[in-house]
Each structure stands twice: as C-alpha cells, then as structure tokens.
Design an enzyme around this catalytic site. Structure first.
Site, PDB file in Angstrom:
ATOM      1  N   HIS A 103     -47.888 -58.857 -35.723  1.00  0.00           N
ATOM      2  CA  HIS A 103     -48.373 -59.015 -36.465  1.00  0.00           C
ATOM      3  C   HIS A 103     -47.620 -58.663 -38.122  1.00  0.00           C
ATOM      4  CE1 HIS A 103     -52.079 -56.762 -39.093  1.00  0.00           C
ATOM      5  NE2 HIS A 103     -50.896 -55.954 -39.222  1.00  0.00           N
ATOM      6  N   ARG A 111     -51.925 -66.790 -35.242  1.00  0.00           N
ATOM      7  CA  ARG A 111     -50.235 -65.812 -35.530  1.00  0.00           C
ATOM      8  C   ARG A 111     -49.674 -65.567 -34.444  1.00  0.00           C
ATOM      9  NH1 ARG A 111     -50.121 -60.676 -33.936  1.00  0.00           N
ATOM     10  NH2 ARG A 111     -51.897 -59.194 -34.248  1.00  0.00           N
ATOM     11  N   TYR A 158     -50.291 -56.767 -25.517  1.00  0.00           N
ATOM     12  CA  TYR A 158     -51.677 -56.726 -25.666  1.00  0.00           C
ATOM     13  C   TYR A 158     -52.791 -57.882 -25.469  1.00  0.00           C
ATOM     14  CZ  TYR A 158     -50.918 -57.955 -31.377  1.00  0.00           C
ATOM     15  OH  TYR A 158     -50.444 -57.822 -32.232  1.00  0.00           O
TER      16      TYR A 158
END
Length: 363
Positions: free
Chosen positions: A259, A255, A268
C-alpha cells in the site's frame, strides 16, 4: 479480489483486440507516447522506492500495476481539464510532465506542489476521499461560468466507504456537474479486500443511486481506460439532451506492491494472487499490441527505455539539489502566527543560529 462482472475491454491479456472496431482512433505517435508514459511511471516507481529505502524521500505509495488506468485515462483529457488525485496516481502526473518539482515534493519540499497548478493538477491528497467534494465544486464552477472544463477525480476503492464520496456523488448528480469520478479499484484498501468495503456487486453500480452513468472497465487495459474516460469527458463537456454530465468509472486493476513503503502486504495476501494479476500486466499487454501492429520493435523500445532512464535520473538529480529554509514550516499555518508558535519559531531560529546543520544530526 472479486473481479466478477462484465467490464469494458479493448485488448485481451495477450494484447489482441477483442474487437477491431473498439480500438480508439489514435495516431501512432500517441500510442507510443502512452507506452512511454506507462514505462516512465513504472521506472519512476522503482527509483522512488529505492530512494525511500535510502532515506532520501519519505513514505511512498507505488503505482506499479495501475499504469494502464492512470495513463490511459489521462490521455482522454484536454490539457486544461483539472485532475485531482489521491496519492498513488503518479501516471496522471507523468502524462502532464514528470519534473524535478514533483520529485522534490516527495523529498519533503512543500514548494514542489507549486508546479502542479501550472499543469492543472491539484496537490496530492492524503486524507481519503476528502478531495472529491472539491472536485465537484471545481466542476460546478466551470458549469456556472459557462466554460467547457471537466474535472477528473482519482481515488481508490476504499474511498467509496467514506462520507465525502457520498456527498460528492450526490451533489454531482443533483446539480449535474461535469465531473468524472475515476475509481482505481485495486482490490485492497490497505489490508481490507474490496468485499469488506462494500456489499454492492460492483463499485460502478453505485452510480445508479446518484442518477449518473456508471461504467466498469478493465483497468489493466490502457486503451479501454482511454475509451471509457473519453466517452465520460465528452458527456461531461457537451451532454446530449437527457444525459447527465457526471460519470463514475470503476477501473478494475491491482497494485503489485505494498500500500505504501510502510506496509507489509505479505501479512494479508499471498504471492500467488500477485502473480495471477501480473499475467494481465498493462505494460506487457500494450507492448504486445504495439509490436503485433508494427508500431514498436527492439530498437525503438531500447531507445524509449534509455530515454526514460535518462529523464528520471535527471529529475532526481535536480530535485536532490533543491534547498529550502526549514523555518518555512511556520509560514502557512496561520495568516498571523499566534504567540505560542511565534515562541516556537524564535526558539527554532535560536537553535539554528547556535548549532547550524548539526542541530539535525543524531548520534
């Protein structure tokens, strides 16, 4: 993300077949439809994120980067086969027709889910993996009733850490149900990389524990995703002697964005990782294949893109005109409202009577 291990591939990163014999036998029209639906999914993503930033829809989970897995796999299904998806697989819905109902759901209208049933698509699932036992139950019902229906369940790599995944896989393996488990392994379960989700070398290998076929596929290759899903669906619909019906497919994909629109992926992962994966972009790869084989040129591509923009604009406009009764939030909570909720509903109606739309305005 750890993408070591062999997987099924039809097209390389430049859109060149790795083996001409492996290219699925699809018509030019179908190949162009796959391309259109992948581009439509990407454009809808972009518009939906803009709508979320404008406050016109709620939290949204983008599919960018995963169009090849979602669209390619859905083209392998019959129209009557059921799809149960998590919340990111908009490409599967696009193949079954992106309409104003679907957009209106993201704008907060629960009624928008109603149209999905006509397309044999279950309402999206927010709770991770808890739709998987339902998918197995549906496919088991198909088997018991003697029809040839197949159920396909989409989920992410994080879902394989949930108990519902184990229960669904175990039941499907024991009762030999016509289920296709399609794991979109995009490398991240929110901020957790896949290697912190599982100690298995791959997700596909988990199928061995449940006595079913496990397949790992290049999720950025729509033709490979079509190929392995078609084989899984055929196995489920008409299994050869000694073969089990269910299959676990692990589509290795990525992706590009967050998210959800409530997430900050820069906390992250780094941009370099994202750019490496964009070099494998499923749409660019498939476009290169179509151009190289003479199926697509600049004029047709411009026509396709213009049609996509018009279609998405039209469904957003239609969804924006949807009106609903705010008291409908009480309608389906219980068959008979308990006293506390009846009081709340009466109080809510009183506020609406006294203040109208101003009841929802804030300074």
């Amino acid at each position: 993300m750890n993408d070591d291990g062999e997987f099924v591939r039809v097209l390389d990163e430049d859109g060149v077949p790795v083996d001409e014999d492996a290219v699925p036998d699809l018509t030019d029209e179908t190949l162009l439809d796959i391309y259109r639906d992948m581009r439509l999914t990407r454009h809808f993503d972009e518009r939906a994120i803009n709508l979320q930033r404008q406050g016109r829809i709620g939290t949204f989970a983008a599919a960018a980067g995963q169009e090849g897995a979602q669209v390619g796999s859905t083209y392998a299904l019959d129209d009557d086969d059921w799809i149960l998806y998590q919340y990111r697989e908009h490409g599967a819905v696009v193949v079954r027709d992106l309409d104003a109902d679907y957009v209106s759901y993201w704008m907060g209208h629960e009624s928008g889910n109603a149209g999905l049933a006509d397309k044999h698509v279950f309402p999206l699932n927010i709770a991770i993996a808890d739709h998987l036992p339902h998918a197995v139950g549906m496919s088991w019902a198909s088997k018991l009733s003697g029809d040839d229906g197949v159920t396909v369940a989409h989920f992410g790599d994080g879902a394989t850490s949930e108990g519902d995944f184990h229960e669904a896989m175990n039941f499907a393996g024991v009762f030999d149900t016509p289920t296709v488990f399609f794991c979109n392994n995009n490398g991240w379960a929110i901020s957790h990389p896949v290697e912190r989700q599982t100690a298995s070398d791959t997700i596909a290998v988990k199928a061995d524990a449940y006595g079913m076929e496990g397949v790992r596929v290049d999720g950025m290759d729509p033709l490979a995703c079509y190929k392995v899903t078609k084989e899984a669906v055929d196995r489920a619909r008409d299994p050869a002697e000694g073969e089990t019906r269910p299959t676990l497919i692990e589509a290795v994909t990525y992706r590009y964005g967050a998210h959800t629109t409530a997430d900050d992926p820069s906390a992250y992962r780094d941009d370099e990782e994202v750019e490496r994966w964009k070099d494998r972009d499923p749409i660019d790869r498939f476009e290169a294949f179509l151009r190289r084989t003479g199926r697509l040129d600049d004029d047709l591509d411009a026509e396709i893109r213009a049609g996509i923009e018009d279609h998405v604009a039209a469904v957003i406009e239609a969804a924006s005109d949807v009106e609903t009764d705010p008291t409908s939030m009480f309608d389906h909570t219980y068959n008979d409202l308990p006293p506390a909720l009846r009081r709340q509903r009466a109080g809510f109606l009183d506020i609406l009577d006294r203040y109208g739309d101003e009841a929802f305005l804030r300074d």
